[in-house]
Design an enzyme around this catalytic site. Structure first.
Site, PDB file in Angstrom:
ATOM      1  N   LYS A 167       0.788  -0.913   0.075  1.00  0.00           N
ATOM      2  CA  LYS A 167      -0.120  -0.103  -0.025  1.00  0.00           C
ATOM      3  C   LYS A 167       0.812   1.089  -0.060  1.00  0.00           C
ATOM      4  O   LYS A 167       1.451   1.841   0.953  1.00  0.00           O
ATOM      5  CB  LYS A 167      -0.835  -0.022   1.208  1.00  0.00           C
ATOM      6  CG  LYS A 167      -1.624   1.076   1.917  1.00  0.00           C
ATOM      7  CD  LYS A 167      -2.613   2.050   1.159  1.00  0.00           C
ATOM      8  CE  LYS A 167      -2.693   3.192   1.807  1.00  0.00           C
ATOM      9  NZ  LYS A 167      -2.034   4.327   1.275  1.00  0.00           N
TER      10      LYS A 167
ATOM     11  N   GLU B 299       8.629   1.870  11.435  1.00  0.00           N
ATOM     12  CA  GLU B 299       9.739   2.871  11.349  1.00  0.00           C
ATOM     13  C   GLU B 299       9.008   4.118  11.272  1.00  0.00           C
ATOM     14  O   GLU B 299       8.134   4.410  10.365  1.00  0.00           O
ATOM     15  CB  GLU B 299      10.227   2.621   9.985  1.00  0.00           C
ATOM     16  CG  GLU B 299      10.975   1.165   9.805  1.00  0.00           C
ATOM     17  CD  GLU B 299      12.328   0.975  10.690  1.00  0.00           C
ATOM     18  OE1 GLU B 299      12.690   1.963  11.255  1.00  0.00           O
ATOM     19  OE2 GLU B 299      12.584  -0.308  11.119  1.00  0.00           O
TER      20      GLU B 299
END
Ligand code: NAD
Length: 481
Positions: free
Chosen positions: A173, A248
Site C-alpha cells: 500500500k 519505522e
C-alpha cells in the site's frame, strides 16, 4: 490525465468503488493523474490473491526467487531516467536527487535481498549430552507493506524486496500522495514474470485501505513506515491479533556540533542533513546543537550557506531544493514557522515561499530553507516533527548538556555527532538515544546494518539479517542423538 490502477492477481484492475481521486503535481499545484480510491473490497481481493499465490511462491527455490527479483531490479534500472522524472513530478523532489538517490536505491534494494537469500545459513545447536537442534526459517504467508510519500519507491521496495525474497506474498500500500512509481513498479514486476498474486499493489487513502489490510485475518505481518500517530493506530489494530509488526516512524533528530569539529565539512553536510528533499527525510537533523564557543560563527556560516541553495523547478537538473509534497503539508510546515515565531523564535532566513521559481511552477508549494534560533528545547517547535525545510539551532555548554538536549524529545531515530575528539565521539554516540548515530557524517547507509528507531521513532529493525528475520518465522527442530 493519466489514470493508474490497482495491481491485483497479476492484472491491472479498477477499484471496486469505481471512483478515483486526484494526484497533484506539487511543483505546479495542480492535478495530473487519477488514483483508485481503494476500499475494503479491493483489499479483500488482493489478500485472497496473495493467499492463493503463497503455497507455490513459498516453495519456489531461492535461486528462482533470486532470478526474478534481479530481473525486477534490471527492469527498474533500464527505466531509471524516466522513473526519476516520474518520482520528481509526483513528489516535488529535485530530479537530480531522484536520479542519484531514490531510484538507484530501489534497484539496490532488490539486488541486495535477491542475493542475500543465496547466502542464507541455518542455526544449529548441539547439546552436551545427545540432542541436535536446528532452526528452520519459513516465510510467514501474506504480509502487508505500507510506505510513506517522502521516499516513495525507495521505501516501498525496501520492504517488498525482503518480503518476496524470503518467500512471502505481499499486499503493498503506497502513499496516496505519491502512488505513481508503485504503479510503474507493478508494470515492471509483471514484465519480469513474477507469478500473479505474489505482489499486489492496492492504492487509496490510508484510513480507508489501511485498517482492512492490517486487520485482515490472513495478513500475518505488517511492515510500516510513516508517521508516529499512524504507527500507534496500526499497533492498536494489530497487537490483539498477534501479528508480527515492524514500525519505522518519525524523528526529531539532533545534529550535535562540538567546537573542535571540521567546520567546513560539518556545515557542508549539515546543509544536506537539514534540507535534502526539502527536509522531508525521517533522518534529517532538524535540531542543530552547537557548542557555545563555536555557536556565533556556525550560525553565521550556516545561514549564509542555506541562502545559497538553489531553489527551483524540480525537473531542472540544477535544482537543489524542490517543492513541498502537498498543499496540506505546505500549510502544516508554514503553521510551524508561525508557531516558532509565537514561541519567541527568530527566523534568520527563509520562513516563507520564495518569490518566484519559474512560470511553470508559479502555483507550486515551495518554502525557502528556514533557520530559526532563540528557542528553548521544551517548546513545540523543538519537540514536534515538522518534516520540512526548517531547522533550529541551539547552543550548549557541556557534553552532558548536549546529550541531555539531544535526548530531550519523545523521538529517537538518528543523530549526527561532529567532533575531532575520537573518545568523545564514541562516548556521545553511546549515550544518545537513537537507532542510528553518525559520527562526522550523515545518511551514509549500508543495507546490512540494523535500521530503526527507539522511543516514539518505532519498534523493530529493518536491514540485512533483521529484515530476513522479520519476514520469516523460526522453528526449532530437536533430534535425539
Ligand atoms: P503517514 O503515517 O500519514 O502515512 C504512511 C502510510 O500509511 C501511507 O501509505 C498511508 O496511506 C498509510 N496509512 C495512513 N493511515 C493508516 C492506517 N490507519 N492504517 C494503515 N495505514 C495507514 O505518513 P506520511 O505523512 O506518509 O509520511 C511521513 C512520516 O513518515 C514522517 O513522520 C516521517 O518521519 C516518517 N518516515 C519514517 C521513516 C523511518 O524509516 N523511520 C522513513 C520515512 C518516513
Amino acid at each position: 490525465m493519466i489514470r493508474i490502477q490497482h495491481f491485483i492477481d497479476g492484472a491491472f484492475v479498477e477499484p471496486h468503488s469505481g471512483t478515483y481521486f486526484d494526484d497533484v503535481d506539487p511543483a505546479q499545484g495542480k492535478p495530473y493523474a487519477e488514483v483508485p480510491d481503494g476500499d475494503a473490497d479491493d483489499v479483500e481481493r488482493a489478500v485472497a490473491s496473495a493467499k492463493a499465490a503463497f503455497p507455490a511462491w513459498s516453495q519456489t527455490s531461492a535461486a528462482e526467487r533470486s532470478r526474478l527479483l534481479l530481473a525486477i531490479a534490471d527492469g527498474i534500472e533500464r527505466e531509471i531516467d524516466e522513473l526519476s522524472r516520474i518520482e520528481s513530478i509526483d513528489n516535488g523532489k529535485p530530479i537530480t536527487l531522484a536520479r542519484s538517490s531514490d531510484l538507484p536505491r530501489a534497484v539496490a534494494n532488490f539486488r541486495f535481498f535477491a542475493t542475500a537469500i543465496l547466502h542464507a545459513h541455518s542455526e544449529l545447536h548441539v547439546a552436551d549430552r545427545g540432542g541436535l537442534n536446528y532452526t528452520l526459517r519459513r516465510p510467514l504467508g501474506v504480509v502487508a507493506c505500507i510506505s510513506p510519500w517522502n521516499l516513495p519507491l525507495y521505501l516501498l521496495t525496501w520492504k517488498i524486496a525482503p518480503a518476496l525474497a524470503t518467500g512471502n506474498t505481499v499486499v503493498a500500500k503506497p502513499s496516496e500522495i505519491t502512488p505513481m512509481t508503485a504503479f510503474h513498479l507493478s508494470r515492471i514486476v509483471e514484465a519480469a514474470g513474477l507469478p500473479p498474486g505474489v505482489l499486489n499493489v492496492v492504492h487509496g487513502f490510508g484510513p480507508k485501505v489501511g485498517p482492512p489490510l492490517t486487520g485482515h485475518p490472513d495478513v500475518r505481518a505488517v511492515s510500516f513506515t510513516g508517521g508516529t500517530a499512524t504507527g500507534g493506530l496500526i499497533a492498536a489494530e494489530v497487537a490483539p491479533k498477534f501479528k508480527k509488526l515492524s514500525l519505522e516512524l518519525g524523528g526529531k533528530n539532533p545534529n550535535v556540533v562540538f567546537a573542535d569539529a571540521d567546520m567546513d565539512e560539518t556545515i557542508k553536510t549539515s546543509l544536506r542533513s537539514s534540507f535534502q528533499n526539502q527536509g522531508q527525510i525521517c533522518l534529517c537533523g532538524s535540531r542543530i546543537l552547537v557548542e557555545k564557543s563555536a555557536y556565533p560563527a556556525f550560525v553565521e556560516r550556516f545561514v549564509a550557506a542555506a541562502q545559497t541553495l538553489r531553489q527551483g523547478d524540480p525537473l531542472d537538473p540544477a535544482t537543489e531544493q524542490g517543492a513541498i509534497v502537498s498543499k496540506p503539508h505546505f500549510d502544516k510546515v508554514m503553521s510551524y514557522i508561525a508557531l516558532a515565531k509565537k514561541e519567541g523564535g527568530t527566523v534568520l532566513c527563509g520562513g516563507s515561499p520564495p518569490g518566484s521559481v519559474n512560470d511553470r511552477c508559479k502555483d507550486g508549494f515551495f518554502i525557502s530553507p528556514t533557520v530559526i534560533v532563540d528557542l528553548p528545547m521544551s517548546c513545540r517547535t523543538n519537540q514536534e516533527e515538522i518534516f520540512g525545510p526548517v531547522v533550529t539551532i541551539t547552543p550548549f555548554a557541556t557534553e552532558d548538556e548536549a546529550i541531555s538536549l539531544a535526548n530531550g524529545t519523545t523521538y529517537g531515530l538518528s543523530a549526527s555527532v561532529w567532533t575531532q575528539n575520537l573518545a568523545r565521539a564514541h562516548r556521545v554516540a553511546d549515550r544518545i538515544e537513537a537507532g542510528t548515530v553518525w559520527i562526522n557524517c550523515w545518511m551514509v547507509r549500508d543495507l546490512r546494518v540494523p535500521f530503526g528507531g527507539v522511543k516514539g521513532s518505532g519498534v523493530g529493525r529493518e536491514g540485512g539479517e533483521d529484515s530476513l528475520r522479520f519476514f520469516t518465522e523460526p522453528k526449532n527442530v530437536c533430534v535425539k542423538t
